[in-house]
Every structure is written in C-alpha cells, then in structure tokens.
Design a protein around this motif. Sequence first.
Motif, mmCIF file in Angstrom:
data_model
loop_
_atom_site.group_PDB
_atom_site.id
_atom_site.type_symbol
_atom_site.label_atom_id
_atom_site.label_comp_id
_atom_site.label_asym_id
_atom_site.label_seq_id
_atom_site.Cartn_x
_atom_site.Cartn_y
_atom_site.Cartn_z
ATOM 1 N N ASP A 76 2.348 12.767 -4.169
ATOM 2 C CA ASP A 76 2.835 13.881 -3.356
ATOM 3 C C ASP A 76 2.170 13.929 -1.988
ATOM 4 N N SER A 77 0.950 13.396 -1.913
ATOM 5 C CA SER A 77 0.238 13.434 -0.633
ATOM 6 C C SER A 77 0.849 12.474 0.383
ATOM 7 N N TYR A 78 1.648 11.485 -0.098
ATOM 8 C CA TYR A 78 2.256 10.518 0.814
ATOM 9 C C TYR A 78 3.178 11.228 1.810
ATOM 10 N N GLU A 79 4.158 11.955 1.289
ATOM 11 C CA GLU A 79 5.076 12.672 2.175
ATOM 12 C C GLU A 79 4.364 13.794 2.921
ATOM 13 N N ALA A 80 3.428 14.460 2.239
ATOM 14 C CA ALA A 80 2.711 15.564 2.894
ATOM 15 C C ALA A 80 1.938 15.066 4.108
ATOM 16 N N PHE A 81 1.314 13.901 3.982
ATOM 17 C CA PHE A 81 0.524 13.360 5.087
ATOM 18 C C PHE A 81 1.407 13.036 6.283
ATOM 19 N N TRP A 82 2.513 12.365 6.045
ATOM 20 C CA TRP A 82 3.349 11.928 7.159
ATOM 21 C C TRP A 82 4.159 13.065 7.771
ATOM 22 N N ASP A 104 5.963 15.470 13.810
ATOM 23 C CA ASP A 104 5.127 15.104 12.668
ATOM 24 C C ASP A 104 4.697 13.647 12.814
ATOM 25 N N LEU A 105 3.740 13.233 11.991
ATOM 26 C CA LEU A 105 3.161 11.887 12.144
ATOM 27 C C LEU A 105 4.213 10.797 12.004
ATOM 28 N N ARG A 106 5.160 10.984 11.086
ATOM 29 C CA ARG A 106 6.184 9.942 10.898
ATOM 30 C C ARG A 106 7.033 9.785 12.158
ATOM 31 N N HIS A 107 7.365 10.906 12.804
ATOM 32 C CA HIS A 107 8.164 10.788 14.028
ATOM 33 C C HIS A 107 7.351 10.218 15.186
ATOM 34 N N VAL A 118 0.832 -1.203 0.000
ATOM 35 C CA VAL A 118 0.000 0.000 0.000
ATOM 36 C C VAL A 118 0.870 1.258 0.000
ATOM 37 N N ALA A 119 1.948 1.251 0.812
ATOM 38 C CA ALA A 119 2.851 2.404 0.859
ATOM 39 C C ALA A 119 3.492 2.647 -0.504
ATOM 40 N N LEU A 120 3.925 1.576 -1.171
ATOM 41 C CA LEU A 120 4.548 1.720 -2.490
ATOM 42 C C LEU A 120 3.539 2.209 -3.526
ATOM 43 N N LEU A 121 2.314 1.647 -3.485
ATOM 44 C CA LEU A 121 1.289 2.085 -4.435
ATOM 45 C C LEU A 121 0.920 3.549 -4.201
ATOM 46 N N TRP A 122 0.803 3.916 -2.952
ATOM 47 C CA TRP A 122 0.452 5.308 -2.609
ATOM 48 C C TRP A 122 1.535 6.263 -3.112
ATOM 49 N N ALA A 123 2.799 5.935 -2.817
ATOM 50 C CA ALA A 123 3.894 6.821 -3.208
ATOM 51 C C ALA A 123 4.054 6.922 -4.721
ATOM 52 N N ASN A 124 3.588 5.913 -5.470
ATOM 53 C CA ASN A 124 3.739 5.906 -6.926
ATOM 54 C C ASN A 124 2.437 6.159 -7.666
ATOM 55 N N SER A 125 1.412 6.548 -6.940
ATOM 56 C CA SER A 125 0.109 6.845 -7.551
ATOM 57 C C SER A 125 0.065 8.297 -8.021
#
Length: 598
Positions: free
Chosen positions: A33-39, A55-58, A22-29
């Motif tokens: 751009d929303s992948y990094e923006a979200f996290w 931030d959410l990733r941390h 899912v992470a790979l599909l999201w990042a390549n969809s």
Amino acid sequence: MLRAFFRTEAGGTTVLLVATVVALLWANSPWGDSYEAFWHINTGLSFGDAHFMLDLRHWVNDGLMAVFFFLIGLEVSYEVRLGQLRDRRLLAVPAVAAFGGMLVPAAVYLALNFGGPGASGWGVPIATDTAFVLGVLAVVGARCPEPLRAFLLTLAIVDDVLAIMIIAIFYTDSLALPALLTAVVLLAAILTLRWLKIWRAPAYIVLGFALWVATLESGIHPTLVGIALGILVFVYAPTDHKLLLAGEAVQGFTSSPTAEAAREATRRVQRAVSVNERLQLRLHPWSSYVIVPIFALANAGVRLDGETLSAAMTSPIAIGVALGLVLGKFVGIALGTWLPLRLKWGVLPGNLVWGQLLGGAAVSGIGFTVSLFIVDLAFDDSALHDQAKIGILAGSLLSAVLGWVIFRLAWDRGGVCAPPDAEPSEDLPKTLAVPVGPADHVRGPAKAKITIVEYGDFECPYCGRLQPILEEVRRSNPDVRVVFRHFPIRTLHPRAAPAAIVAEAAADQGRFWEMHDILYANQRFLTDADLEHYAAQLDVDPWTDVPRHVARIAVDEESGQASGARGTPTLFLNGVRYEGGHDLDSLTRAVEDLRESA
C-alpha cells in the motif's frame, strides 16, 4: 555516435530491469500500500500566493521524462543532419517499418477493445522500448550485426517521434488558451535567442522551465516541449578552421603543459564539437541510469495477486496489449520492411538477411517506457491501469523470448558470411588454386617470406573487422605481405559487387588500397552516390570500363571457388587454407609457426 549510444543504452538496461523488479516487489510486498501512497505525495513550488503542486509520479512522468524526450529530440536532430536519417534511401525502410509497427499493433488492440471501456488504450502497444531492445541485442551478440542495430536504432527514433505526435494529438484532453499562448510566446523567445546566436545556458534553462510549466498548464503534454527543444539545439560537423584551432591548442599544451594552456585546449576542443553532441554525451548516462529507471520504479509497480492475474487473463485490455506487442509489432515491422524493399523505395544498411530482420521485428515488441507512459494518460481507473501494465509486462517478455528464438534459429555462420547453400557435400580444397601473380593487389614487400591471401567482400562485416588485424600483422612482421582478392556474395551483400568495381577503377590509377580502406571504413554506406563520393575523393572515375572490371572480379571469384572459398573472409597462408581464429593472437601465432617451419 551510434556505438556510444548502444553502449550507454544497453548498459542502462540492467539498471532499468532492476528498477522494474524492485517496483514489482514493492507493490506486491506486505508494504504494497505504501507504493501508491509514496508516489502520490504532493510536492511543488511556491511563489508568494502562487502554488505549483504535483505528486511525485507526475514530477517523474511530466518533469524528468521531459529530459528523456529532450534527449530524443537531440538524437533526431543529429541523425537528420549528420547521421543515418540524412540518407533518404537508408531512412525509407525503417521509417515505413516503424509506421507499420505502430499501425498494426493499434489495429490488433482495437479489434479486441473497440467500443469498450479500454478503447482509449490503443496507443499502449504502439511504442518500442529502445533500452530494453538494445539490451536483448547485446545478449544476442554476434547474431545481431552492427547494420541491424543501426536499422533498429533508426526505427526506434522514428517510432519515438510518431509516439510523441500521438501523445500530443490524441491524449490531450482540453486546452487552456492563455497558458497555450504563453507557451507560444516563450517558444518564440527561445527561437529569437537562437536566431541572434546568444548561447547563454542560464537564459535557455529559465525559458525552457517556464515553457515546460506553461505547456503543462495548457493541457498539452510537456514531453512535446522536450523533443521540440532538443530538435532546436544546433548540430554541425566540425569545420576545418575549428579543428585547426583545436589542434594548435593541444599542440601548445603539449609543448607547454600549464593550467592555462590546458584550459585553452579544452575550450578549443569543446568548441569544435557541436552543442548537440556534447549534450548527448552528458545526458545519455543520466537518462539511461537515472531518469528511465526512476520512471520504471514509479510506474511498473502492479499487484500480481490471484485476483489481478485472473482478471488480466480474461481482460481484452491485457490481451490486446500483449497481442499488439507480440503479434502486431512483429507483423507490422516485417510488412513495413518488405513493402519499401519490394517497391525499391530504399535500401537496408549492410548485409542484413531476413532471419536477422525478423528477429529484430520480434524484439521490437518490447514496449515499456512509452507504453507505461501512455497507460497513465489513457486510463483513470486503477483496475484498467493494472490490466494494461500486466499486458505490457507479458507482451514484452514474450517478444524478448520470441526474438531470441528467431536469432537462434536464423542462419549464423559464426564469423563467416556465406550464402545458405555454400557448403557442398564434397571435401573442399585446402590449397590456393591460382598462385599470387602480377595482376593481384598486394600490400607488402614483393619478396616477403609469408603471403596472406584474403578472399573478401566489401560489405561483409567480418571482413571489415579483419582488416585492422591484418594490417597490424603486416606492420608487426616485415616479412609478411597481404593479397586481396574479390569474392562478393551477391545474394547477401547487394552493394559488394559495385564496391568491387569502384575499387578496380581506383586500381587503374594505382590507388586500390586507398579505396580498399575507404570502403571498409564506410561499410554501411555503399550506395552508388556514396561510391561516387569516395571515388571523387581519390579523383577516380568509378564507372569507366565497367565490363573489364567485372571480368577482373570474375577471375578472382573463379580462383576462390577453385580454392574452396565458400564464404568471406577466407584466408590462405603461403597457399594453404587457414582455419584458425580471425583475431590478432591467432593470426600472429600462425605467422610465427610458418616462419619457424620455413
């Protein structure tokens, strides 16, 4: 504990894999751009004018993963006190293998990146992802015996501890002394509560959270807090007194099934089990099915367009990570296993052969969770991030394929343990060469209509699985008796012959079958010290008259060879070699057919 761990982790592998995809599909969809923006969305806590924002990733990497490492601390504490790590001879080989499996990958990586912009990423290929490894072993199935899983789990625990030490020592940029002193004081407070035997969960939760914040602010990665707190949790074997109280409470509920009796029985049973084990039981599903998949979702997303892949194919970072995982892990673990065995520093659990060990070394190159974790600490540049992540994905995939191929090619007899040169060119005899006599070890009525003779080996895992089935067949059929004859396969099972000697020593006092059951119940623990412990339980001197016992075992082996036995278990039903399945239904049908024909 190991079996429960295996079931949970292997089951969680599917969820982890889905989260990665899912992470790979999201990042390549189209919405990549929303992948990094979200996290990178900032969230936090406010106390008046004080703000604590991440931030959410941390929050995932520094917060949720602290729970993951807390669980590792619990496992380490349990294994050191009650599990595999308490036996130094069983610990020595996987510990050295884990060290080799970190040193060689780091060297391979640095050989390509020393002095370059990617030099700080040497820690990326050092760690093994336990969840993915166990998932691959579940697919491998019977080719991976239980002792190999135990070996790899021990290796993974040591690997995790070493990885956390490396994160704490080499990936801490700077220290804030006031926050560090605060963390030390809070840790001392937790130790004081433990020393005073105050077991109030809210106190530990509040102090633990404060310790996590102080450690994060100090510059030390808070994962160290997780493993430290996990190690501090008490673990103990149930005492006879607690077991007695639990049994009385359960019996009281059985005789008077009221809500109050149920609550008391639940409380007594829980208190009989250590807090460590209870926490592991509760946290394992959360770690496997929630925390680690969320971590993968937050970190595995990397763009795989033509430009990124082209850069990765020539990047020393991506190539170094991939080679470190595939080649470095394989060579490091193989050498780290061979060396302590060669120097006789330790022993392997069970009946492992080199084909299985090399397959385990290959799949240990699956580095994911901790590898992604270190990527985030090692690189600030997003391009280097992506190259390292591609190297992790490629190296982990190649390691899984390599391990699967090795397991496929490794020696496998499909349910029978035998040396590789066991099958002769001539036809094997089909009948029992030596009839059952007074010297045999017999369980069941002397005048039974059906006799099952087993040529067995106390270290053979297939023999271990067969024992409860044979006992069930005997219990369900009063006209069946079981005869056990020794057939230790010394080339594969180095502890089988000493175990057989101890069984014969027990037989001198009429306690063969008691020792037989103990040995099969403890197949992974058959060192001399273990055997002496089992003998002491039955008040048996294990090493008296050893030459006579060796001669007695040799008689069984000779009769087995003459009867065509070349592996274990080999069964004869009423003197005829049995070639059916070793499951309960197959053996029951064979017994019924014999009864009808008689």
